[in-house]
Design an enzyme around this catalytic site. Structure first.
Site, mmCIF file in Angstrom:
data_model
loop_
_atom_site.group_PDB
_atom_site.id
_atom_site.type_symbol
_atom_site.label_atom_id
_atom_site.label_comp_id
_atom_site.label_asym_id
_atom_site.label_seq_id
_atom_site.Cartn_x
_atom_site.Cartn_y
_atom_site.Cartn_z
ATOM 1 N N HIS A 1 -5.867 -6.909 -0.842
ATOM 2 C CA HIS A 1 -4.726 -5.681 -0.738
ATOM 3 C C HIS A 1 -3.612 -6.628 -0.409
ATOM 4 C CE1 HIS A 1 -3.968 -1.748 -0.368
ATOM 5 N NE2 HIS A 1 -3.701 -1.484 1.005
ATOM 6 N N ASP B 1 -8.927 -5.985 -5.320
ATOM 7 C CA ASP B 1 -8.523 -4.838 -4.388
ATOM 8 C C ASP B 1 -8.709 -3.472 -5.089
ATOM 9 O OD1 ASP B 1 -6.806 -2.993 -2.779
ATOM 10 O OD2 ASP B 1 -4.870 -3.582 -3.487
ATOM 11 N N SER C 1 0.915 -1.162 -0.050
ATOM 12 C CA SER C 1 0.028 0.235 0.025
ATOM 13 C C SER C 1 0.845 1.208 0.122
ATOM 14 C CB SER C 1 -0.954 0.060 1.322
ATOM 15 O OG SER C 1 -1.940 0.878 1.017
#
Length: 499
Positions: free
Chosen positions: A462, A437, A181
């Protein structure tokens, strides 16, 4: 993109994310490891191998007169359990917007890879997060918070890597950076800005394009919606209609019924209250889309296996759509079943990130970053997605950030500073994304060269590939990890030949 507190939390990624405001001080090392494992769900039967340490870090890398040229204690976790000392590579996790234990205990693939390749492993905590607060509780005052920037964080990591390598007798060991991320974004940036320090980067679920203002503002919540619609088209319809029923009650100012239907702790009484409720409800769907893993997790809360499926089954469980919507949100906000009512202002905090900033001090740090360099102007509109119209434009962001932090955002700065999509001259970066995601389409989905490799993971949520191996893993992520392992081994070999 923000990680969130467990059980009653509001999500990144981190991330970015992804996506933790932890409480309590863990004392003895063994006790600290065990409690962290239980809190975050390491998913293993043994204590985590990390030792927690602190690095004396510069407050300001770019101004010798700033803040008295002071220092602060930056936390990092380290393990040489698998390291072939002096020869094996260094695997360095570029910590993102949360307590570093959360990421270390939910990125088991790095440890698996370290065992294969004899690597030293370091997880570094991002300044202003977790326990790495440069000014303690005053860190979020103005002007002290001004030293919270991407550039300062990258310089932290470059200095830490360089000095620790010297201290540990690893001067000749190649460094590979990892991140998920926002942490994945930082790994990309480390390879771009400090190629003399790092030999390669694995950037999982890194939305480097959308956060640089280069995407479609409708993309994120459209992709959240797509996850639920792909499971059952009727699910999207039910969610849309439930929000319409909520709006109907609001239009008729039937606030007492809204309180009753959603089991709120207080009766809403204004448009602002209704906006807060909608944001909290939307955020629950965001988290379940991001964390749609095939097994239960405790990373950003306690979620069941396949939470999108569980949510849709809940939405379609009976004729009362408002009750269904409440119960669906409860999968996120009341996983323990212990809450008797929902305090919507404590469970969710509106901020400069429409996907959620989380709670606690970490949420302040991420809010500030979303007001300066990280551009997160995403909107829902009830046309391309299933959620109520909730715009968040650059003008909205500017007004919010000026009011809360006294700053004016710089929407194009990440694109200018870190290349945007002009990456063709870079090398040795893996961009991995899962098709479940909602952050994926804000990142790099196509390979740009033989050493700028995009890996798309079917059925992946994710940064699933950073998590430790699990019997429920789809074949796609098993193959993705194998490819990642092979590429990283090649980079390490090449770096050794050049040294």
């Amino acid at each position: 993109m923000r990680p969130l507190p467990c059980v009653t939390m509001s999500r990144a990624r981190a991330a970015l994310v992804l996506p933790l405001a932890l409480s309590g001080l863990l004392q003895a090392a063994a006790g600290r490891y065990l409690q962290s494992k239980l809190r975050h769900g390491a998913g293993t039967d043994r204590d985590p191998p990390f030792t927690e340490k602190y690095f004396i870090q510069q407050l300001d890398h770019f101004n010798f007169n700033s803040m008295g040229n002071g220092t602060f204690s930056q936390r990092y976790l380290i393990t040489d359990e698998h390291w072939k000392k002096g020869d094996g590579p260094v695997f360095f996790y570029t910590g993102n917007e949360g307590d570093i234990w959360a990421f270390a205990l939910n990125s088991g693939f790095i440890m698996e890879l370290a065992a294969q390749q004899g690597a030293l492993v370091i997880f570094a905590e991002h300044r202003y997060y977790g326990k790495s607060l440069p000014f303690g509780q005053q860190s979020f005052n103005i002007p002290q918070v001004g030293l919270l920037t991407v550039e300062q964080a990258l310089a932290d990591y470059a200095v830490m890597i360089t000095e620790l390598k010297q201290q540990l007798g690893a001067a000749g060991c190649p460094v590979i950076v990892f991140g998920g991320s926002y942490g994945g974004m930082l790994s990309v940036y480390m390879r771009l800005k400090y190629p003399n320090v790092v030999a390669g980067a694995l950037a999982a679920s890194a939305p480097i394009l959308s956060t640089a203002g280069m995407g479609d503002s409708r993309q994120f919540f459209r992709d959240v919606t797509s996850d639920f619609e792909s499971y059952l088209p009727e699910c999207r319809q039910a969610v849309t209609e439930s929000f319409q029923q909520l709006q109907h009650l609001a239009d008729h100012q039937d606030f007492s019924r809204i309180r009753s239907e959603f089991a709120l702790c207080k009766t809403p009484s204004s448009a602002a209250d209704l906006h807060q409720l909608k944001g909290m409800l939307r955020n629950a769907f965001t988290l379940m889309a991001m964390l749609d893993y095939p097994y239960s997790t405790h990373f950003m809360g306690n979620l069941p296996a396949n939470p999108v499926k569980v949510a849709c089954d809940t939405m379609l469980s009976g004729p009362d759509l408002l009750v269904n919507l409440r119960n669906t949100a409860g999968i996120v906000y009341n996983s323990s079943g212990e809450l008797s009512c929902f305090d919507m202002f404590n469970l969710y905090v509106e901020c400069a990130d429409p996907t959620g900033c989380g709670l606690g001090l970490d949420s302040l740090a991420w809010d500030y970053q979303a007001c300066t360099e990280i551009d997160l102007c995403f909107e829902s509109n009830n046309m391309t997605d299933m959620f109520p119209p909730m715009p968040f434009t650059e003008h909205d962001r500017e007004v919010y950030c000026s009011k809360h932090w006294g700053v004016i955002p710089r929407p194009s700065w990440l694109k200018t500073q870190f290349w945007g999509d002009a990456l063709s001259t870079a090398s040795n970066i893996i961009f991995s994304n899962g098709d479940l995601d909602p952050w994926a389409n804000g990142g790099v989905r196509k390979s740009l060269s033989s050493s700028l490799v995009a890996i798309n993971i079917s059925g992946g949520a994710h940064h699933l590939d950073l998590r430790e191996s699990n019997d429920a893993d789809p074949l796609s992520v098993i193959n993705a990890r194998r490819t990642e392992s092979d590429l990283i081994a090649q980079w390490v070999k090449m770096a050794k030949l050049r040294s």
